[in-house]
Each structure stands twice: as structure tokens, then as C-alpha cells.
Design a protein around this motif. Structure first.
Motif, PDB file in Angstrom:
ATOM      1  N   ALA A   1       6.999   6.455 -22.616  1.00 57.93           N
ATOM      2  CA  ALA A   1       7.683   7.688 -22.227  1.00 57.93           C
ATOM      3  C   ALA A   1       8.913   7.946 -23.087  1.00 57.93           C
ATOM      4  CB  ALA A   1       8.082   7.604 -20.750  1.00 57.93           C
ATOM      5  N   ALA A   2       9.663   6.884 -23.414  1.00 58.59           N
ATOM      6  CA  ALA A   2      10.880   7.058 -24.200  1.00 58.59           C
ATOM      7  C   ALA A   2      10.583   7.342 -25.667  1.00 58.59           C
ATOM      8  CB  ALA A   2      11.750   5.803 -24.084  1.00 58.59           C
ATOM      9  N   ALA A   3       9.479   6.776 -26.195  1.00 55.86           N
ATOM     10  CA  ALA A   3       9.175   6.925 -27.618  1.00 55.86           C
ATOM     11  C   ALA A   3       8.410   8.211 -27.927  1.00 55.86           C
ATOM     12  CB  ALA A   3       8.377   5.717 -28.105  1.00 55.86           C
ATOM     13  N   ALA A   4       7.672   8.730 -26.965  1.00 57.21           N
ATOM     14  CA  ALA A   4       6.803   9.890 -27.197  1.00 57.21           C
ATOM     15  C   ALA A   4       7.510  11.101 -27.803  1.00 57.21           C
ATOM     16  CB  ALA A   4       6.097  10.279 -25.898  1.00 57.21           C
ATOM     17  N   PRO A   5       8.752  11.432 -27.400  1.00 62.64           N
ATOM     18  CA  PRO A   5       9.397  12.616 -27.980  1.00 62.64           C
ATOM     19  C   PRO A   5       9.562  12.572 -29.486  1.00 62.64           C
ATOM     20  CG  PRO A   5      10.524  11.968 -25.972  1.00 62.64           C
ATOM     21  CD  PRO A   5       9.545  10.875 -26.290  1.00 62.64           C
TER      22      PRO A   5
ATOM     23  N   VAL B   1       0.835  -1.201   0.000  1.00 60.97           N
ATOM     24  CA  VAL B   1       0.000   0.000   0.000  1.00 60.97           C
ATOM     25  C   VAL B   1       0.874   1.256   0.000  1.00 60.97           C
ATOM     26  CG1 VAL B   1      -1.662   1.332   1.355  1.00 60.97           C
ATOM     27  CG2 VAL B   1      -1.965  -1.137   1.094  1.00 60.97           C
ATOM     28  N   LEU B   2       1.940   1.249   0.779  1.00 63.32           N
ATOM     29  CA  LEU B   2       2.856   2.383   0.811  1.00 63.32           C
ATOM     30  C   LEU B   2       3.472   2.618  -0.565  1.00 63.32           C
ATOM     31  CD1 LEU B   2       4.498   4.540   2.296  1.00 63.32           C
ATOM     32  CD2 LEU B   2       6.152   2.748   2.916  1.00 63.32           C
ATOM     33  N   ALA B   3       3.859   1.547  -1.251  1.00 58.75           N
ATOM     34  CA  ALA B   3       4.466   1.681  -2.576  1.00 58.75           C
ATOM     35  C   ALA B   3       3.486   2.289  -3.568  1.00 58.75           C
ATOM     36  CB  ALA B   3       4.935   0.303  -3.065  1.00 58.75           C
ATOM     37  N   TYR B   4       2.242   1.819  -3.556  1.00 60.27           N
ATOM     38  CA  TYR B   4       1.241   2.395  -4.458  1.00 60.27           C
ATOM     39  C   TYR B   4       0.977   3.860  -4.108  1.00 60.27           C
ATOM     40  CZ  TYR B   4      -0.124  -1.812  -7.014  1.00 60.27           C
ATOM     41  OH  TYR B   4      -0.142  -2.896  -7.855  1.00 60.27           O
ATOM     42  N   GLY B   5       0.979   4.181  -2.811  1.00 61.41           N
ATOM     43  CA  GLY B   5       0.770   5.558  -2.407  1.00 61.41           C
ATOM     44  C   GLY B   5       1.882   6.475  -2.881  1.00 61.41           C
ATOM     45  N   LEU B   6       3.119   6.016  -2.786  1.00 63.76           N
ATOM     46  CA  LEU B   6       4.249   6.821  -3.260  1.00 63.76           C
ATOM     47  C   LEU B   6       4.214   6.986  -4.778  1.00 63.76           C
ATOM     48  CD1 LEU B   6       7.124   5.378  -1.037  1.00 63.76           C
ATOM     49  CD2 LEU B   6       6.015   7.615  -0.830  1.00 63.76           C
ATOM     50  N   ALA B   7       3.823   5.925  -5.499  1.00 68.78           N
ATOM     51  CA  ALA B   7       3.722   6.024  -6.959  1.00 68.78           C
ATOM     52  C   ALA B   7       2.652   7.035  -7.353  1.00 68.78           C
ATOM     53  CB  ALA B   7       3.405   4.650  -7.555  1.00 68.78           C
ATOM     54  N   GLU B   8       1.527   7.032  -6.634  1.00 65.88           N
ATOM     55  CA  GLU B   8       0.464   7.999  -6.924  1.00 65.88           C
ATOM     56  C   GLU B   8       0.922   9.414  -6.589  1.00 65.88           C
ATOM     57  OE1 GLU B   8      -2.952   9.487  -8.356  1.00 65.88           O
ATOM     58  OE2 GLU B   8      -2.225   7.420  -8.520  1.00 65.88           O
ATOM     59  N   ALA B   9       1.682   9.561  -5.509  1.00 64.52           N
ATOM     60  CA  ALA B   9       2.210  10.884  -5.165  1.00 64.52           C
ATOM     61  C   ALA B   9       3.136  11.400  -6.263  1.00 64.52           C
ATOM     62  CB  ALA B   9       2.955  10.809  -3.832  1.00 64.52           C
TER      63      ALA B   9
ATOM     64  N   VAL C   1       0.963  12.755  -9.054  1.00 64.29           N
ATOM     65  CA  VAL C   1       0.336  14.022  -8.709  1.00 64.29           C
ATOM     66  C   VAL C   1       1.350  15.166  -8.774  1.00 64.29           C
ATOM     67  CG1 VAL C   1      -0.773  15.323  -6.848  1.00 64.29           C
ATOM     68  CG2 VAL C   1      -1.458  12.957  -7.292  1.00 64.29           C
ATOM     69  N   LEU C   2       2.562  14.907  -8.282  1.00 64.76           N
ATOM     70  CA  LEU C   2       3.563  15.969  -8.186  1.00 64.76           C
ATOM     71  C   LEU C   2       4.301  16.226  -9.496  1.00 64.76           C
ATOM     72  CD1 LEU C   2       5.096  15.101  -4.681  1.00 64.76           C
ATOM     73  CD2 LEU C   2       3.501  16.954  -5.242  1.00 64.76           C
ATOM     74  N   THR C   3       4.545  15.184 -10.281  1.00 74.32           N
ATOM     75  CA  THR C   3       5.358  15.332 -11.493  1.00 74.32           C
ATOM     76  C   THR C   3       4.621  14.978 -12.772  1.00 74.32           C
ATOM     77  OG1 THR C   3       6.252  13.060 -11.452  1.00 74.32           O
ATOM     78  CG2 THR C   3       7.376  14.721 -10.112  1.00 74.32           C
ATOM     79  N   GLY C   4       3.411  14.413 -12.633  1.00 70.52           N
ATOM     80  CA  GLY C   4       2.661  14.004 -13.822  1.00 70.52           C
ATOM     81  C   GLY C   4       3.025  12.631 -14.332  1.00 70.52           C
ATOM     82  N   ARG C   5       3.977  11.965 -13.695  1.00 71.34           N
ATOM     83  CA  ARG C   5       4.410  10.645 -14.152  1.00 71.34           C
ATOM     84  C   ARG C   5       5.046   9.899 -12.980  1.00 71.34           C
ATOM     85  NH1 ARG C   5       8.462  11.139 -18.798  1.00 71.34           N
ATOM     86  NH2 ARG C   5       6.558  11.793 -19.872  1.00 71.34           N
TER      87      ARG C   5
END
Length: 353
Positions: free
Chosen positions: A214-218, A32-40, A43-47
Motif C-alpha cells: 500500500a505504501a509503495a504503490a503510489p 471470528v469477529l476480528a476477521y469479520g470486521l476486517a472483511e467489512a 467491502v466498505l473501503t476496498g482495503r
């Protein structure tokens, strides 16, 4: 004073729910902590630069470095490090898409298979030359060649890798995975690659599927679409690679003194979860698994894998990572460069425009 390595083990029939519960609950809390950090991160960086899978093992390892679990925690942690992962591998069979297979050019599919095979051999050889233990070298090689952390997690039980080997492999693979996402677009631009060619390169070299996007999008939508096609075909190599390794890897018992003296190699039986993966994949290709079920099963597999990674971190010994750090880092870096070279060679050979 250290505790024995919490290698995934078969829990005896006499293990009660009371014995398993503390370790299971702890593993779920880290998950749960890992999923919470990933969601944070999102929210903070968009990815989510570090996925929940990576964060789970990092959080578990961080906790383990500050606190040695008492005996009451160990059975549940060992349970979570083994069984959820095996179930997850079975569920991944439902994600195999016949559309992806039929859309790919046969020459490209053969080329991807060849690149994966050569990358595994090359990576393993580099690891052994760098003095990395055989099982860890194989984990790093397969992680680089196929799909990073997921490949390491799937192959680990097949070759009987221990917690420290898995933790070290995943830690450095995660580190270089982020570096590839950031640096690969620069290489594509410098080489003047088209969207098709660069997408193929991204699909051949980047570890996780979200990282491929993410790597291919540019370099545009075409690069993203081609990257996904190649990446999915590359991921399909995980099943055959696991199957081959299960047949050629000696049993854990053959690696002791007796095995060293006789040189005998006793092939392991094909693990049940690989049989389940192949059966479910066959059902998916035959249309027996509804399309709408594939995504939920994939999500379930991802969640179960994160639980196992959390438990793996809780059983890891950071001293092993520190001891193997330099050698593993060099192995991952050189293996990744070799994989990139193989990918560029395939693209040139197939004249991808």
C-alpha cells in the motif's frame, strides 16, 4: 477488583478439556469477529486498514475492559495466548524463500541486517530514556525494526513479556503503522526518490507486508517489487533476533529479589518453537517443503496468531496502556524516525538509483 494478569502460561497436565473449552471458545469467537470486521473494511473501503491481528487484540481488549472473566474462562484464554502462537512461529519457517535470498544483492542484505540491528539498539535506548520498562522497550524496538505486530508477537514469549506490555506495544505500533502507510509516499515524492530507492525505503520502514504494498504503490510497480524484496529480507531477521534474545534474556526467575541482589543472568534455553522455525526454514531452503504447501502453512500461521492476539486482548489491562501511553507513543515515534533515517542512510550509501 481486578484479576491477576493472564500471562501466557504452561497449562498443567491435569487441566481438562472442560476447563479449557470456555476460554478457547471465547477466543475463537473474538477471532471470528476480528476477521469479520476486517472483511467489512475491505467491502466498505476496498482495503483492510486494520488487519485481523490488530482487530483481534482491540476487540479482546474492549471486551476485557467491560467484563472481567471469571475463573472458568482463564485456563482456556491462557492456553490460546501461548500455544497457537508458538505453533504459528514454527509454521512461518515454511515461508522462507530461497528465490528471495538469492535475488538480493549481498551488500543490500548486509545493509538490511545492519539497519535492523542498529534500529533495535536505538529503539531500546530511546525507550529506556523515556522511562519505558525494559521488556516493553524491547518489544517496541523489535516491532519497529522488523515487522511490527508479528515481531512483537513472536518476541514476546522469548523475553517473557506480559499481556499488558504486549497490548500496549501492539496498540501504538498499529497506530503508527497506519500513519506510515499514509505519510511515507509524501516523503518519497518530496525527496524525488526513484522507484528503486523509494521501494527500498518502504521495505525498510513499513511494518506489515500488505502495508508495504500500500505504501509503495503510489510510486509505481518498481517501488512495489523492490519494497517486497527488501521487506521479505527484513522479515528473515526475525528468526536470528529471536534466537539471540533467547540466549541473552535472563529467565523470569532471575528478575526477582535474588536476581537483583546477585546480578546473575541465567540464559534461557532456546525455545522449542524457534528450533522448529529454523528446522522448517532449512527444509524449505533445501526444497523439502513443496512450494504449494508454503501458502497454506502461512495462512494457518496467520490464523493461529490472530487467535493468540484475541486471547491476549482478553487478558490485557487497559490501565497499563493508559499509564504507559505517553512514554510508549514518544518511544514509537522517535524509534520510527530513527529507522527512517537509517534506511535513507543505507540507500544513499548503496547508491540505489
Amino acid at each position: 477488583m481486578t484479576i491477576p494478569v493472564l500471562h501466557p502460561m504452561v497449562i498443567s497436565a491435569g487441566a481438562t478439556r472442560e476447563r479449557l473449552a470456555p476460554g478457547i471458545v471465547l477466543s475463537l469467537l473474538v477471532t471470528v469477529l476480528a476477521y469479520g470486521l476486517a472483511e467489512a473494511e475491505r467491502v466498505l473501503t476496498g482495503r483492510a486498514w486494520l488487519e485481523a491481528l490488530v482487530l483481534a487484540i482491540l476487540c479482546g481488549t474492549a471486551l476485557r475492559s467491560r467484563w472481567v472473566p471469571a475463573r472458568k474462562w482463564r485456563a482456556g484464554i491462557a492456553f490460546c495466548a501461548k500455544y497457537p502462537l508458538e505453533i504459528a512461529i514454527v509454521l512461518l519457517g515454511a515461508s522462507v524463500s530461497d528465490t528471495v535470498i538469492r535475488a538480493a544483492d549481498p551488500a543490500l542484505l548486509a545493509g538490511i541486517a545492519g539497519v535492523v540491528a542498529m534500529a533495535i539498539v536505538l529503539g531500546f535506548g530511546i525507550g529506556r530514556l523515556c522511562g519505558v520498562p525494559a521488556r516493553m522497550a524491547l518489544l517496541v524496538a523489535c516491532g519497529n525494526a522488523i515487522c511490527g505486530n508479528s515481531a512483537i508477537a513472536a518476541i514476546a514469549p522469548v523475553i517473557a513479556a506480559d499481556d499488558d506490555e504486549i497490548a500496549a506495544s501492539i496498540a501504538f505500533t498499529a497506530l503508527f503503522g497506519v500513519a506510515v502507510v499514509l505519510g511515507l509516499p509524501l516523503l518519497g515524492i518530496l525527496l524525488g526518490m526513484s522507484g528503486v530507492a523509494y521501494g527500498a525505503l518502504a521495505g525498510l520502514t513499513v511494518y506489515a507486508v500488505p502495508q508495504v504494498i500500500a505504501a509503495a504503490a503510489p510510486l509505481g510497480a518498481v517501488a512495489v517489487q523492490m519494497g517486497m524484496l527488501v521487506k521479505l529480507a527484513r522479515v528473515l531477521m526475525l528468526g536470528p533476533v529471536c534466537l539471540v534474545l533467547s540466549l541473552v534474556t535472563p529467565s523470569a526467575g532471575g528478575e526477582g529479589a535474588a536476581g537483583a541482589v546477585t546480578g546473575a543472568r541465567r540464559p534461557r534455553l532456546v525455545p522449542w518453537f524457534l528450533v522448529g522455525f529454523l528446522l522448517l526454514a532449512a527444509c524449505r531452503l533445501l526444497g523439502l517443503v513443496p512450494v504449494g504447501v508454503a501458502a497454506p502453512l502461512g495462512d494457518g500461521a496467520a490464523f493461529l496468531t490472530v487467535i493468540s492476539m484475541a486471547a491476549l486482548g482478553l487478558g490485557a489491562d487497559l490501565r497499563m496502556v493508559a499509564r504507559a501511553g505517553g512514554r510508549v507513543m514518544v518511544t514509537v515515534a522517535l524509534s520510527l524516525l530513527g529507522l527512517t533515517g537509517l534506511g535513507l542512510g543505507l540507500i544513499r550509501m548503496l547508491h540505489l538509483a
